[in-house]
Design a protein around this motif. Structure first.
Motif, PDB file in Angstrom:
ATOM      1  N   ALA A  87       0.841  -1.203   0.000  1.00  0.00           N
ATOM      2  CA  ALA A  87       0.000   0.000   0.000  1.00  0.00           C
ATOM      3  C   ALA A  87       0.875   1.252   0.000  1.00  0.00           C
ATOM      4  O   ALA A  87       0.590   2.232  -0.703  1.00  0.00           O
ATOM      5  CB  ALA A  87      -0.913  -0.006   1.221  1.00  0.00           C
ATOM      6  N   SER A  88       1.964   1.224   0.780  1.00  0.00           N
ATOM      7  CA  SER A  88       2.894   2.350   0.811  1.00  0.00           C
ATOM      8  C   SER A  88       3.562   2.538  -0.540  1.00  0.00           C
ATOM      9  O   SER A  88       3.763   3.674  -0.997  1.00  0.00           O
ATOM     10  CB  SER A  88       3.963   2.119   1.890  1.00  0.00           C
ATOM     11  OG  SER A  88       3.374   1.973   3.164  1.00  0.00           O
ATOM     12  N   LEU A  89       3.901   1.419  -1.185  1.00  0.00           N
ATOM     13  CA  LEU A  89       4.519   1.494  -2.509  1.00  0.00           C
ATOM     14  C   LEU A  89       3.574   2.149  -3.508  1.00  0.00           C
ATOM     15  O   LEU A  89       3.984   2.976  -4.328  1.00  0.00           O
ATOM     16  CB  LEU A  89       4.891   0.084  -2.981  1.00  0.00           C
ATOM     17  CG  LEU A  89       5.645  -0.021  -4.311  1.00  0.00           C
ATOM     18  CD1 LEU A  89       7.013   0.633  -4.203  1.00  0.00           C
ATOM     19  CD2 LEU A  89       5.791  -1.483  -4.715  1.00  0.00           C
ATOM     20  N   GLY A  90       2.300   1.780  -3.425  1.00  0.00           N
ATOM     21  CA  GLY A  90       1.309   2.396  -4.308  1.00  0.00           C
ATOM     22  C   GLY A  90       1.134   3.877  -4.046  1.00  0.00           C
ATOM     23  O   GLY A  90       0.974   4.672  -4.977  1.00  0.00           O
ATOM     24  N   ALA A  91       1.203   4.280  -2.775  1.00  0.00           N
ATOM     25  CA  ALA A  91       1.041   5.694  -2.437  1.00  0.00           C
ATOM     26  C   ALA A  91       2.239   6.517  -2.898  1.00  0.00           C
ATOM     27  O   ALA A  91       2.109   7.701  -3.229  1.00  0.00           O
ATOM     28  CB  ALA A  91       0.854   5.853  -0.928  1.00  0.00           C
ATOM     29  N   GLY A  92       3.414   5.896  -2.932  1.00  0.00           N
ATOM     30  CA  GLY A  92       4.628   6.622  -3.299  1.00  0.00           C
ATOM     31  C   GLY A  92       4.602   7.173  -4.707  1.00  0.00           C
ATOM     32  O   GLY A  92       5.155   8.252  -4.972  1.00  0.00           O
ATOM     33  N   GLN A  93       3.953   6.460  -5.627  1.00  0.00           N
ATOM     34  CA  GLN A  93       3.968   6.892  -7.026  1.00  0.00           C
ATOM     35  C   GLN A  93       3.165   8.173  -7.268  1.00  0.00           C
ATOM     36  O   GLN A  93       3.713   9.136  -7.824  1.00  0.00           O
ATOM     37  CB  GLN A  93       3.487   5.740  -7.909  1.00  0.00           C
ATOM     38  CG  GLN A  93       4.436   4.557  -7.898  1.00  0.00           C
ATOM     39  CD  GLN A  93       4.014   3.443  -8.843  1.00  0.00           C
ATOM     40  OE1 GLN A  93       3.120   3.597  -9.659  1.00  0.00           O
ATOM     41  NE2 GLN A  93       4.669   2.293  -8.711  1.00  0.00           N
ATOM     42  N   PRO A  94       1.891   8.244  -6.879  1.00  0.00           N
ATOM     43  CA  PRO A  94       1.172   9.515  -7.104  1.00  0.00           C
ATOM     44  C   PRO A  94       1.719  10.665  -6.265  1.00  0.00           C
ATOM     45  O   PRO A  94       1.745  11.813  -6.713  1.00  0.00           O
ATOM     46  CB  PRO A  94      -0.280   9.178  -6.721  1.00  0.00           C
ATOM     47  CG  PRO A  94      -0.181   7.980  -5.839  1.00  0.00           C
ATOM     48  CD  PRO A  94       0.994   7.207  -6.334  1.00  0.00           C
ATOM     49  N   LEU A  95       2.171  10.344  -5.035  1.00  0.00           N
ATOM     50  CA  LEU A  95       2.750  11.403  -4.202  1.00  0.00           C
ATOM     51  C   LEU A  95       4.009  11.973  -4.845  1.00  0.00           C
ATOM     52  O   LEU A  95       4.238  13.190  -4.840  1.00  0.00           O
ATOM     53  CB  LEU A  95       3.077  10.845  -2.815  1.00  0.00           C
ATOM     54  CG  LEU A  95       1.890  10.570  -1.887  1.00  0.00           C
ATOM     55  CD1 LEU A  95       2.369   9.908  -0.604  1.00  0.00           C
ATOM     56  CD2 LEU A  95       1.133  11.844  -1.567  1.00  0.00           C
ATOM     57  N   GLY A  96       4.833  11.089  -5.416  1.00  0.00           N
ATOM     58  CA  GLY A  96       6.049  11.533  -6.084  1.00  0.00           C
ATOM     59  C   GLY A  96       5.749  12.402  -7.283  1.00  0.00           C
ATOM     60  O   GLY A  96       6.406  13.438  -7.500  1.00  0.00           O
ATOM     61  N   TYR A  97       4.756  11.996  -8.066  1.00  0.00           N
ATOM     62  CA  TYR A  97       4.414  12.758  -9.271  1.00  0.00           C
ATOM     63  C   TYR A  97       3.916  14.155  -8.916  1.00  0.00           C
ATOM     64  O   TYR A  97       4.357  15.155  -9.503  1.00  0.00           O
ATOM     65  CB  TYR A  97       3.358  12.018 -10.087  1.00  0.00           C
ATOM     66  CG  TYR A  97       2.982  12.738 -11.364  1.00  0.00           C
ATOM     67  CD1 TYR A  97       3.788  12.646 -12.494  1.00  0.00           C
ATOM     68  CD2 TYR A  97       1.836  13.520 -11.428  1.00  0.00           C
ATOM     69  CE1 TYR A  97       3.463  13.316 -13.661  1.00  0.00           C
ATOM     70  CE2 TYR A  97       1.496  14.194 -12.592  1.00  0.00           C
ATOM     71  CZ  TYR A  97       2.311  14.088 -13.705  1.00  0.00           C
ATOM     72  OH  TYR A  97       1.986  14.765 -14.850  1.00  0.00           O
ATOM     73  N   ILE A  98       3.007  14.229  -7.954  1.00  0.00           N
ATOM     74  CA  ILE A  98       2.452  15.534  -7.578  1.00  0.00           C
ATOM     75  C   ILE A  98       3.530  16.406  -6.931  1.00  0.00           C
ATOM     76  O   ILE A  98       3.616  17.616  -7.186  1.00  0.00           O
ATOM     77  CB  ILE A  98       1.262  15.357  -6.627  1.00  0.00           C
ATOM     78  CG1 ILE A  98       0.138  14.576  -7.327  1.00  0.00           C
ATOM     79  CG2 ILE A  98       0.732  16.704  -6.175  1.00  0.00           C
ATOM     80  CD1 ILE A  98      -0.394  15.234  -8.575  1.00  0.00           C
ATOM     81  N   ALA A  99       4.385  15.782  -6.089  1.00  0.00           N
ATOM     82  CA  ALA A  99       5.470  16.547  -5.467  1.00  0.00           C
ATOM     83  C   ALA A  99       6.410  17.099  -6.532  1.00  0.00           C
ATOM     84  O   ALA A  99       6.832  18.261  -6.465  1.00  0.00           O
ATOM     85  CB  ALA A  99       6.238  15.660  -4.488  1.00  0.00           C
ATOM     86  N   GLY A 100       6.735  16.284  -7.525  1.00  0.00           N
ATOM     87  CA  GLY A 100       7.589  16.755  -8.616  1.00  0.00           C
ATOM     88  C   GLY A 100       6.924  17.854  -9.414  1.00  0.00           C
ATOM     89  O   GLY A 100       7.572  18.835  -9.816  1.00  0.00           O
TER      90      GLY A 100
END
Length: 541
Positions: free
Chosen positions: A144-157
């Motif tokens: 679940a954390s791995l899945g959250a990392g992808q959209p969070l990374g994109y929006i943060a970038g």
């Protein structure tokens, strides 16, 4: 001060492992977001032509998608840890090189090479989580954390890239930050991710079903092949898979940038050529698997000097329960999500004339929604039927593209855009279900390969859907312009006029609705009996 309890020490180490893998996943998506928001400024600084401006994104996606499967198999053979650390080190150095790129040719080439680092650490990271954690609550939370990392990374970038681009700091700062964080996760991974232990030898075995020795026999038997002793690489399979995926991805990406699109004479033939190469790849993998089985089933004194290399993608992986159905659901769900998100961005900037920074801020609700939707399965996947999660995800996924298709551009942000952002990442509910089910369905020697297969599916879904849907949307916009040469105020319209653009965007959104519909039907029909995918294992491994 007393020493920490053994259980507490193991718990902290598990948290560190999860943070390391999730951190690299975050950075892989961070790069995409930062590049998206910085690209117009980068284009001006490095003197890109309008036609070449999409190449940094396309080349990075091309290299990433093409090398996921080879690196996934190498990780399963050579070890998840070493491939993960090597990929992360490459990503750190590549990020620094991208930040220092002197011209547009160098920038595009370095973005492409950066994709190799992500292609190595992504499947290896999935393999680390899949093999390190047994089925149960911790594994559910890890994925679940791995899945959250992808959209969070994109929006943060997206946000950080927009901030740096619009200030004196400059666009290069985003990639310096990326390089520093990559180095941090590299060091953290070096000290926290354990090397394969001798007592986990069983985890390095691949299951091969051996056919009957003669035509009249009905029984088969199973061999467990020790891949730790077979360091050979399936170079033929690697060349075929990379060539096929490179051609297919290139054709789909270039179709949107070529002035004539699919009418460009040399472009359409690339697709059938790529399909034929990929068909040859699957045929070769089947042949190689049979050769491997024949070698190990023969008496030792009748064997050749050395075994053939393990297949890059063993055909037996498709026998994993519900794997095919899950990948179909994921393909159409990600096709809808990425395509509709792409058109929401265009709607805001090209139709509603919202600035890049404000557009990035408009996407912030997606962070909250995506995080919640990823962590809900992490805490409940061990108690709720996996099919219920997937169907619920699909029903929520209808909302965003329907709102995009019916949007009133004169309405307030809260009327359409805000609910679009909240419901757009509904597909994240699928991520944990899919990755946990795939992980527990394949052997430990195929964890990274299965992770690569999942990521290849999402990449192909994005490339194919954007190419096909954008082509159709462009045709609709062109037809609209032909039948509506003037707007309501009798002003002459062009191909860039908001009314012309939104005509194509609306149809694109309805096609996304259709993709969600396909995923929903496959989930309802094909995932019968999937059960509670996140329940804790009770049997010994």
């Amino acid at each position: 001060m007393s020493e920490p309890a053994e259980g507490e020490s193991k718990s902290l180490k598990s948290v560190a492992i999860i943070a390391t893998v999730v951190g690299t996943s975050f950075l892989n998506s961070f790069f995409s977001g930062a590049l998206t928001s910085s690209l117009p400024t980068i284009g001006r600084d490095l003197q890109y032509s309008a036609a070449a401006l999409t190449w940094p994104v396309s080349l990075n996606a091309l290299m990433l998608g093409a090398f996921l499967l080879p690196f996934g198999r190498v990780a399963d053979i050579a070890g998840h840890r070493i491939v993960f650390l090597g990929g992360t080190a490459w990503f750190a150095l590549g990020s620094l090189a991208v930040a220092l790129a002197p011209d547009n040719q160098g920038f595009s080439a370095l973005c492409a090479l950066l994709g190799l680092g992500a292609a190595a650490n992504m499947p290896a990271g999935v393999g680390i989580l899949g093999s390190h954690f047994s089925a149960g609550p911790t594994k559910n939370k890890a994925f679940a954390s791995l899945g959250a990392g992808q959209p969070l990374g994109y929006i943060a970038g997206l946000v950080i890239g927009a901030v740096f681009t619009t200030t004196k700091t400059g666009w290069r700062a985003s990639f310096y930050v990326q390089a520093a964080l990559s180095a941090l996760f590299l060091v953290l991974g070096y000290f926290t991710i354990p090397p394969p232990s001798p007592r986990s030898r069983r985890h390095s075995l691949t299951e091969i079903t051996v056919p009957p020795e003669d035509a009249d026999a009905q029984s088969t038997h199973t061999l467990f092949l020790d891949l730790a002793d077979n360091k050979k690489i399936d170079y033929v399979g690697a060349i075929l898979s990379v060539s096929g995926l490179v051609l297919l991805t290139f054709a789909l990406a270039d179709a949107s940038s070529e002035p004539k699109g699919w009418k460009t004479p040399w472009l359409p033939p690339l697709v059938p050529i790529a399909v034929l190469i990929l068909a040859a790849f699957f045929y070769w993998e089947s042949v190689l698997s049979k050769r491997l089985a024949a070698f190990y089933s023969a008496p030792k004194d009748q064997r050749s000097k050395s075994p053939p290399p393990p297949p890059l993608l063993t055909p037996s992986i498709w026998k994993a329960p519900h794997l095919g159905e899950i990948l179909i659901v994921v393909f159409f769900a990600w096709a809808s999500f990425n395509t509709s998100t792409y058109y929401i961005n265009l709607l805001l900037q090209l139709v509603m004339d919202v600035s890049p920074l404000k557009t990035a801020l408009f996407f912030l609700p997606m962070i909250i929604s995506g995080t919640v939707l990823n962590f809900v399965p992490g805490f409940t996947l061990g108690h709720v039927n996996g099919k219920a999660f997937v169907v619920a995800s699909m029903l929520l996924s209808f909302i965003s593209p329907i709102l995009l298709a019916t949007v009133d551009t004169s309405a307030s942000y809260w009327a359409y855009i805000f609910p679009m952002m909240l419901t757009s990442p509904a597909t994240d509910l699928i991520f944990s279900v899919a990755t946990v089910q795939i992980s527990r369905s394949v052997s430990r020697s195929e964890q990274a390969t299965a992770g690569a297969l999942f990521n290849v599916t999402t990449r192909l879904a994005t490339s194919i859907s954007l190419a096909v849907i954008s082509s159709i949307a462009n045709v609709v916009s062109t037809q609209y312009l032909g039948s509506h040469p003037f707007d309501a105020s009798l002003k002459a319209q062009t191909a860039d006029s908001p009314d012309v653009l939104i005509a194509g965007y609306r149809l694109a959104a309805w096609l996304c609705v259709g993709c969600v519909g396909v995923s929903t039907v496959v989930a309802v029909v094909g995932l019968r009996g999937i059960g509670v995918v996140g329940k804790k294992e009770t049997k010994a491994e």
